[in-house]
Design an enzyme around this catalytic site. Structure first.
Site, mmCIF file in Angstrom:
data_model
loop_
_atom_site.group_PDB
_atom_site.id
_atom_site.type_symbol
_atom_site.label_atom_id
_atom_site.label_comp_id
_atom_site.label_asym_id
_atom_site.label_seq_id
_atom_site.Cartn_x
_atom_site.Cartn_y
_atom_site.Cartn_z
ATOM 1 N N TYR A 142 -6.769 24.568 21.562
ATOM 2 C CA TYR A 142 -5.962 25.685 21.066
ATOM 3 C C TYR A 142 -5.961 25.618 19.552
ATOM 4 O O TYR A 142 -5.728 24.560 18.969
ATOM 5 C CB TYR A 142 -4.532 25.551 21.604
ATOM 6 N N ASP A 237 -9.865 20.669 13.465
ATOM 7 C CA ASP A 237 -8.508 21.207 13.517
ATOM 8 C C ASP A 237 -7.555 20.018 13.679
ATOM 9 O O ASP A 237 -7.369 19.497 14.780
ATOM 10 C CB ASP A 237 -8.371 22.196 14.676
ATOM 11 N N LYS A 265 2.014 21.031 10.685
ATOM 12 C CA LYS A 265 3.022 20.131 11.257
ATOM 13 C C LYS A 265 3.512 19.068 10.267
ATOM 14 O O LYS A 265 4.399 19.352 9.481
ATOM 15 C CB LYS A 265 2.499 19.538 12.564
HETATM 16 N N1 HOZ Z 1 1.879 25.738 20.133
HETATM 17 C C1 HOZ Z 1 2.853 24.738 20.346
HETATM 18 C C2 HOZ Z 1 2.437 23.743 21.343
HETATM 19 N N2 HOZ Z 1 1.124 23.330 21.344
HETATM 20 C C3 HOZ Z 1 4.171 25.284 20.773
HETATM 21 C C4 HOZ Z 1 5.027 25.504 19.633
HETATM 22 C C5 HOZ Z 1 6.487 25.821 19.929
HETATM 23 O O1 HOZ Z 1 6.840 26.319 20.968
HETATM 24 O O2 HOZ Z 1 7.241 25.568 19.043
#
Ligand code: HOZ
Length: 428
Positions: A142, A237, A265
Site C-alpha cells: 500500500y 516506500d 510517520k
Molecule cells: N493506512 C493506515 C494503515 N496502514 C491507516 C491509518 C489510520 O487509520 O490512521
C-alpha cells in the site's frame, strides 16, 4: 449506552462510517471503535476511561511513546511563534539536513504533509525524470490512496476485501503493473519484456500493509540490479519502515541504495508530515528547478517540523534501537511460546520497533501467503486483548508497533493477557 458507543452513533451521522480513515471503523473485526480521549507513553485511554497498552502507536509515528514531554515542549514552543507561514523556515533546513545525514541515499528531499503525497509525488518525479509511463508495484503493498496506486493494494483495501478502489478510471491504472511480492522470476520476466517502458518500481522494503512481510535479500538485490540495468527508478516506500526498523530505515538493513525514498510517520513525530527524497540529479527535476510540479501550503509546517526534529534527536540517543528491538523480540518470542504451549497455529516476527503476528504456522512471504492467516482467530484474539486492556490494530492485515515507552512490565502484562486469551480461544 457508553460514551464510545454514543460517539460512534453520532459520528456515523456526520462522517462516513463514523471514521476519518476506514480501518479505524472496526469493520473487519466488528464491535465499536474506541474513541481515544488521551495518550501517554505506551498507553491510550478511551472516552469511557478504559486504559490500553497500545501497539498501534498511531500506526507508527509514536516511536518515542505518546506525548513525550520533550516533543510536546518543542511543539508548544513552535506554536507560540506562529502556526503556519507558507514560507521557508530554518527548521525545514535543519530537518532536511538531519534526514540526509541519517539516510545516505537521500541527497535532497522535499517535505509534504502525508505519505500519500510523498508516494504520489515520487511516482510523478520518476515519470518526469525517465520520460516513461509504466510503474511496477507489488500485490498487497500500500502506497497511499492516489489513483494509480490503488491497484491490488494493502491496508484498508485488503482489510475490506476490495483490493482496488471504485472511482479510479481504468485509464488511470493502465500504466500500473502489479507483480507478486518477493517473486524474482516475475520481476525478471517483466523487465525482460517491457523494461524500457518502466519509469519506476515502488516497493515497501518490509511490507506493513498486508500485515508485516519481509522482502528476501534475493528480491531486494534483484530490484536494485534490474532497475539499474533498465534505467528505471527504484523507490523505497519507507513511510512505515523509515527510522522505525532501524535508524537508517530498511535500506540500511538491506544494504540497498534506492534512487528515491518516501518517508512519513516517525519523521513527523505524530504531526502530519512526510517527505520524499533521493538522488540530487533526480530531485533537480522538481519545480522550481525542473518541470515536475509539486507544491503544498502546509508543507514544512513549523509545528510538524518541531515535533519531527525532536523525535529524530531522541531516536539517536545511545541504546535507543537496542532497547526497542529487545522489547519487540521479547514480545514476539513470548507470544509464540504461549501459542505453542496450546498448539495454536501462530507465528510472529519483528524488526526494530515493527512486528507482525499471524494465526498460521509459518511466516508469510507474499500476499498469497497472507490469505492463510486465520481471520476468525485474529478477531477472537483482538477482542479478547482489547477487553483486557491491550490494543492492536483492528485488522489482521496491519503491522504492529512498539515504542521506547513500552517497558518490560508492559510486555509481561501483554504476554500474561495473551496467554489467557489464547487459552480462551482454544478451550472455548
Ligand atoms: N493506512 C493506515 C494503515 N496502514 C491507516 C491509518 C489510520 O487509520 O490512521
Amino acid at each position: 449506552m457508553d460514551r464510545n458507543e454514543a460517539l460512534f452513533q453520532a459520528a456515523k451521522k456526520v462522517i462516513p462510517g463514523g471514521v476519518n480513515s476506514p480501518v479505524r471503523a472496526f469493520g473487519s473485526v466488528g464491535g465499536v471503535p474506541r474513541f481515544i480521549h488521551k495518550a501517554k507513553d505506551a498507553c491510550v485511554w478511551d472516552e469511557d476511561g478504559n486504559q490500553y497498552i497500545d501497539y498501534v502507536c498511531s500506526w507508527g509515528p509514536a516511536i518515542v511513546g505518546h506525548a513525550h514531554p520533550e516533543v510536546v515542549d518543542a511543539v508548544r514552543e513552535a506554536a507560540l511563534g506562529g502556526l503556519s507561514f507558507g514560507a521557508p523556515t530554518e527548521g525545514e533546513v535543519r530537518i532536511a539536513e538531519e534526514i540526509v545525514k541519517l539516510m545516505p541515499s537521500v541527497e535532497q528531499l522535499r517535505l509534504v504533509s502525508s505519505g500519500t503525497e510523498a508516494t504520489m509525488s515520487a511516482i510523478r518525479l520518476a515519470r518526469g525524470y525517465t520520460g516513461r509511463d509504466n510503474i511496477i508495484k507489488f500485490e498487497g503493498c500500500y502506497h497511499g490512496h492516489s489513483d494509480s496506486l490503488l491497484v491490488k493494494a494493502g491496508s484498508g483495501l485488503l482489510t475490506f476485501g476490495h483490493p482496488s478502489s471504485a472511482g479510479v478510471p481504468e485509464d488511470f491504472t493502465r500504466h500500473t503493473l502489479v507483480l507478486p511480492y518477493n517473486d524474482v522470476a516475475a520481476l525478471t520476466q517483466t523487465f525482460a519484456e517491457q523494461g524500457d517502458s518502466i519509469a519506476c518500481v515502488i516497493v515497501e522494503p518490509i511490507a506493513g500493509n498486508m500485515n508485516m512481510v519481509q522482502a528476501s535479500t534475493e528480491f531486494v538485490r534483484a530490484l536494485r540490479s534490474l532497475t539499474e540495468a533498465h534505467g528505471a527508478v527504484l523507490i523505497y516506500d519507507e513511510v512505515m519502515t523509515g527510522f522505525r526498523v532501524a535508524l537508517g530505515g530498511a535500506q540500511a538493513l538491506h544494504g540497498v541504495t534506492p534512487d528515491l525514498t518516501t518517508m512519513g510517520k516517525v519523521i513527523g513525530g505524530g504531526m502530519p508530515m512526510a517527505a520524499f527524497g533521493g538522488r540530487a540529479d533526480i530531485m533537480a527535476c522538481i519545480s522550481p528547478l525542473g518541470g515536475v510540479y509539486q507544491a503544498g501550503t502546509l508543507s514544512g509546517n513549523p509545528l510538524a517540523v518541531a515535533a519531527g526534529l525532536k523525535t529524530l534527536e531522541i531516536i539517536q540517543r545511545p541504546g535507543f534501537y537496542e532497547t526497542l528491538t529487545a522489547r519487540t523480540q521479547e514480545l514476539c518470542k513470548g507470544l509464540k511460546a504461549a501459542a505453542e504451549e496450546l498448539e495454536l497455529p501462530f507465528s510472529a516476527q519483528g524488526v526494530g520497533g515493527m512486528f507482525g503476528f499471524y494465526f498460521m504456522n509459518d511466516l508469510p512471504h507474499s500476499f498469497v501467503d497472507m490469505q492463510r492467516n486465520n481471520t476468525e482467530h485474529f478477531k477472537l484474539f483482538f477482542h479478547g486483548m482489547l477487553r483486557r486492556g491491550v490494543a492492536f490494530a483492528p485488522s489482521g492485515f496491519e503491522a504492529s508497533f512498539m515504542s521506547a515507552a513500552h517497558t518490560s512490565e508492559h510486555i509481561a502484562d501483554t504476554l500474561g493477557t495473551a496467554a489467557d486469551v489464547f487459552t480462551e480461544m482454544v478451550r472455548g
